[in-house]
Design a protein around this motif. Structure first.
Motif, mmCIF file in Angstrom:
data_model
loop_
_atom_site.group_PDB
_atom_site.id
_atom_site.type_symbol
_atom_site.label_atom_id
_atom_site.label_comp_id
_atom_site.label_asym_id
_atom_site.label_seq_id
_atom_site.Cartn_x
_atom_site.Cartn_y
_atom_site.Cartn_z
ATOM 1 N N LEU A 39 0.805 -0.957 -0.423
ATOM 2 C CA LEU A 39 -0.685 0.418 -0.199
ATOM 3 C C LEU A 39 0.807 1.467 0.385
ATOM 4 O O LEU A 39 -0.025 2.150 -0.428
ATOM 5 C CB LEU A 39 -0.696 -0.308 1.269
ATOM 6 N N GLY A 40 1.791 1.033 0.765
ATOM 7 C CA GLY A 40 3.122 2.414 0.755
ATOM 8 C C GLY A 40 3.661 2.564 0.030
ATOM 9 O O GLY A 40 5.098 3.500 0.263
ATOM 10 N N SER A 100 4.145 6.018 -1.226
ATOM 11 C CA SER A 100 3.907 6.695 -0.220
ATOM 12 C C SER A 100 5.618 7.650 0.333
ATOM 13 O O SER A 100 5.639 6.706 0.436
ATOM 14 C CB SER A 100 3.341 6.099 0.888
ATOM 15 N N GLY A 121 5.837 5.723 3.898
ATOM 16 C CA GLY A 121 6.240 4.588 2.700
ATOM 17 C C GLY A 121 7.601 4.584 2.016
ATOM 18 O O GLY A 121 8.346 4.693 3.276
ATOM 19 N N THR A 126 3.087 1.404 -9.195
ATOM 20 C CA THR A 126 2.039 0.859 -8.388
ATOM 21 C C THR A 126 0.950 1.213 -9.279
ATOM 22 O O THR A 126 0.401 -0.227 -9.123
ATOM 23 C CB THR A 126 2.000 2.616 -7.456
ATOM 24 N N HIS A 169 -7.398 -2.902 -1.148
ATOM 25 C CA HIS A 169 -6.216 -1.291 -0.304
ATOM 26 C C HIS A 169 -6.354 -0.252 -1.456
ATOM 27 O O HIS A 169 -5.562 0.464 -2.220
ATOM 28 C CB HIS A 169 -4.877 -1.898 -0.804
ATOM 29 N N MET A 201 -5.544 3.633 -0.587
ATOM 30 C CA MET A 201 -4.472 4.641 -1.042
ATOM 31 C C MET A 201 -5.371 5.929 -1.936
ATOM 32 O O MET A 201 -4.227 6.587 -1.682
ATOM 33 C CB MET A 201 -4.163 3.740 -2.665
ATOM 34 N N THR A 224 -1.189 3.824 5.401
ATOM 35 C CA THR A 224 -0.200 3.113 4.389
ATOM 36 C C THR A 224 0.704 1.725 5.166
ATOM 37 O O THR A 224 1.196 1.609 4.200
ATOM 38 C CB THR A 224 1.305 4.604 4.612
#
Lengths: 596, 596
Positions: B92-93, B96, B102, B110, B128, B132, B155
């Motif tokens: 997810l990060g 980030s 992140g 991504t 997810h 985000m 994150t």
């Protein structure tokens, strides 16, 4: 949650004003369908569809069919009672021969009734639709005894019928089928094998089910030339018509599928089931083709019917749903927002669907009338011309009406925004139900090949030349009429595209058949557009004449605007199809299979 | 029953050869994604998608989500464990900011990872994906305290996020929303109202859910100018980050819908729930737009991803399914029939899908790179150019990739014949799942209006002029190259159609905005075709250069054939769109609402 109102006014316009139904009164059955009689039939069909069948559409989808351990199948709640009404109302026998209990009326009326019923409830309508197809095959290829034994009960809807073609290893290519038939001393056959995707293969609506089954007689030639057709009743029928013992055929399972949940799609296991040959040994495809041609037109109507009911619901929603303001300034100033039907993009979608539906309905009726002429005229030349048309248009209608019918259902669903994705609102069921029509009775790619490979070259192109001549003559006759130019000019252009495509195929597909295969679907779509464009031009002429004679009505004004929309936005698609056809099979065939 | 293999080779070609990823090493995060690092990321993302997410796709569809009486929701079997792997893997990060845990890598990576995950399991990936998007809005518009409180957990995937916009009476027109916010003495707000269609609104994957909610503060102006954005955690968070009391927000029901059954689509009831303002009062749309733009690109990727996985399965089936013989004579003479991939019509379908997918993947990467530049460059002019591109292409990608992605899933399903309609074979799930992408995050008609009404005229048409200049320059540079002519000549024609359409809109839509509305969808589709045609021409040039330098490979040869197919059969669609746009709004607006 959904609504349905049968398009009675449009049907009446087509029957009376565009196709002059009464001109056919010399054909058997037509005179029996005098205006008052056919109005009564159409209105009663509308009522039954709207009030009895439509309310069962959602429940049929939700409940689906249930198979029990003993192989029996229960249909959704309410189907049995509704089926009883359809059967007892004589709806299965509308066009069947009176000698077997039918009413002998034109199939043109039957197809109109079918549209209403399928719009109201597609999964339900398949039970009697398939019965009528099976009865048609028995009527043409069955012997006197078989007809006497089965047809009265099927015509009355007391027994239903099925078509058993597909097996796990064979669908399109029926030459691969393995179900075997062994001749018995009494002249019957023992049938053993597995058939899949059998619509209405088992259910609780009727006391018996008459399966028509393709199988291979022991020792028959390989491939399609060794395939025979058999009648295999679920319950054996005694000579006096009473029911005897259970036959060796069982529903092994029902499919969990994308849509038409209300219709039982069965795997049928034949285990030494007793069957009787229909027609001659190894000539099974002849009988099957009778059913298939009948069924293909019926499936074309499914495409139209789902498009129509989806359209009606999208319109109702677009009139009610308040969201945003018109680009040209607020319209419903007393409300927090305007109904979304003010938005050009929403109207564009609605008119796209409507313009197709009205042309498709005209095409179905035109072709159904030709079917009546082909089967009922006593003039051989007239029969031949009508039969040419029927053969040519059957794949076009099946392929195009189901392809566009589905995409129209998707468009109609889009009008609902997120609410279209929710099951309870019913729009997504139309999409899922409509999807199957592109697949069964010959996937649409097969329809395109049938058109290009068989129907086009047949008899030296006689059928397609007749079509060109008719459309060309219409364009010539009305091309100078200023009011008709918005319809005739684009029609002439699109006809020219179709003629160029036809010439290209003639020149390029003989030596390299892959050129035909690579262009087949585009050719079919191109053909469909021209045919729809022709229907629109004919309808526009009639509407203009009626307005000139009796003044405008909302129906006639709307007809003309809708037709102009079609000519401006849908018909120009022919150029793209032509370009694709002329691209040939080069890039299509260049890659090895492993490169994909 | 379905397969999935992440298109790693194609991604690598795009990253390295077409878009020269390493040229951006001056931007923050790019140098951290050196070739070995990004290969490792891409390969691990592929592995997770193929081995962990894909096997859960069918079960997610079959089981769906279940809401319990206490308002809690259980996700399908296996989702919890898979989510744990995604969260703990740091997926997810990926892009980030490091300050919130992140990895700060480019969003270009991504989006690539997202394609794999969505192909493998669209419903799962939304959990997810939405997190985000919500985190992005908090990052841009949240205050320091809010960021510190929520972003590290989001994150890390320990908490998930949602977007709460829609209410029963308002979707597109958010000015109609009624959810109300009442300011409290401590600076927080009490939020009360009902939100519908909230994806991932309630589930059992994470210990907390951070809802971003649009609401109207008491006394705020009517319409969109009185809408504010709030953060409303499911469980209140103490100042030290620990979890406190349950907040006044509950899942009231989950929707029964056409697809993405594995994702819980919730009605969320807010009853004096405690929330905190994000950004300024009455400026809620600003924060929402950050999420929406992020989400729109993500939804575009859903269209591509479903098209890709549907394609792969259709290819596998076409190679295996034996049916009929090649038109040019039998190929698999040792078998009872040829695999259906020998048939031109089947190949036409497969190439139609493939040619779109590869262009769409390039478009996503091109646009994602611009997004990275827009957010990371220290050169204001460079940022502006990239941001122009991003703004222009976001509605095009969202609308076109999801429209075509869906229709491609339908085409792929068709390759299976009747077997495509059966749930267990998985093809119909791709169709049902892909359908939603045309609707949510702004239905595609809204994307078209955004393009024509907002993005096109913005800054005097600066963005669209830059696009024309870039494509035109490429065509000019390579127009004389014989090998490039099959790509450049049709590209130039299609660009000219787009320019004509743009001019027509400029001349005709100012005075009569309905002309813009009536042509908007065709303009968006036309734009998408030209953009895809440009991607194909760029890819073809690179492939030709590589072949000239290092010799042909199957990948590069296939790339060129697929690109030629696109140029011959897909790109010529631009003329039809132009004709429709130039037809204007006349027939579209002529009928009164009651005539439909």
């Amino acid at each position: 949650m959904t609504i349905y109102k049968a398009p009675v006014e449009d049907v009446s316009f087509l029957l009376n004003n565009v196709f002059h139904f009464d001109k056919y009164n010399n054909l058997p059955g037509f005179a029996d369908a005098a205006p008052d009689v056919r109005d009564a039939i159409i209105n009663e069909a509308a009522r039954l569809s709207e009030q009895v069948l439509a309310p069962l559409n959602a429940v049929g989808d939700r409940e689906g069919c249930v198979r029990h351990d003993d192989g029996s199948v229960t249909t959704p709640k309410g189907f049995k009672e509704a089926y009883k009404q359809i059967a007892e109302g004589g709806w299965l026998g509308l066009s069947s021969p009176p000698e077997f209990g039918g009413q002998g009326l034109p199939v043109t009326l039957t197809q109109t009734v079918a549209e209403f019923q399928i719009s109201a409830n597609m999964a339900f309508s398949m039970y009697h639709g398939l019965t009528m197809g099976a009865a048609a095959a028995l009527l043409v290829h069955g012997n006197a005894e078989q007809k006497a034994l089965y047809l009265p009960k099927m015509t009355a809807g007391e027994w239903t019928g099925t078509m058993n073609l597909t097996e796990p290893q064979c669908g399109t290519d029926l030459g691969l089928l393995r179900t075997k038939a062994v001749k018995q001393a009494d002249g019957s056959y023992k049938i053993t094998g597995t058939k899949i995707f059998i619509s209405a293969g088992e259910h609780d609506l009727s006391e018996n089910i008459i399966h028509l089954v393709l199988a291979r007689i022991e020792g028959a030639p390989a491939g399609i030339k060794g395939v025979s057709l058999f009648v295999v009743p679920k319950i054996l029928v005694n000579a006096d018509g009473s029911l005897g013992a259970r036959n060796g055929v069982m529903c092994g399972s029902i499919e969990h599928k994308m849509g038409i949940h209300g219709n039982a799609t069965c795997t049928m296991n034949y285990d030494d089931a007793t069957g009787w040959l229909i027609g001659e040994e190894n000539k099974g495809m002849q009988g099957m083709f009778v059913m298939m041609n009948e069924a293909r037109l019926g499936v074309a109507v499914q495409g139209l019917a789902q498009s129509e009911v989806a359209y009606q619901n999208a319109v109702a929603y677009a009139r009610e749903r308040l969201q945003g303001r018109a680009l040209s300034g607020p319209k419903a100033t007393d409300k927090p927002a305007d109904p979304i039907i003010v938005h050009p993009d929403v109207r564009r979608v609605l008119l796209t669907i409507r313009a197709f539906n009205e042309a498709a309905r005209a095409l179905v009726m035109w072709t159904a009338l030709k079917s009546d002429v082909a089967h009922r005229s006593d003039d051989a030349k007239e029969r031949q011309i009508a039969d040419d048309h029927l053969g040519l248009m059957t794949p076009v209608l099946k392929g195009v009406l189901t392809d566009v019918g589905f995409s129209n259902a998707v468009l109609a669903q889009q009008v609902y925004g997120g609410h279209g994705y929710i099951a309870a609102n019913g729009m997504e069921q139309f999409v899922r139900d409509a999807r199957i029509a592109m697949i069964y009775e010959g996937a649409n790619g097969i329809q395109a090949l049938d058109l290009v490979g068989r129907k086009l070259p047949r008899d030296g192109g006689r059928a397609v030349m007749a079509f060109f001549a008719e459309v060309g003559a219409f364009a010539k006759e009305h091309g100078g009429d200023e009011a008709m130019k918005p319809f005739v000019t684009p029609l002439s252009t699109s006809l020219s595209h179709l003629q160029q495509a036809t010439t290209w195929l003639m020149l390029n597909a003989m030596a390299a058949p892959d050129n035909a295969g690579a262009g087949a679907t585009d050719y079919m779509q191109l053909f469909g557009l021209v045919a729809c464009g022709y229907m629109w031009a004919k309808m526009a002429k009639v509407a203009q004449d009626k307005i000139a004679a009796d003044g405008a009505t909302p129906y006639l004004t709307t007809k003309l605007v809708t037709g102009r929309f079609f000519a401006e936005r849908t018909l120009p698609g022919t150029a793209l199809h032509l370009a694709r056809i002329q691209a040939g099979s080069g890039t299509v065939m260049e890659l090895p299979a492993e490169a994909f």
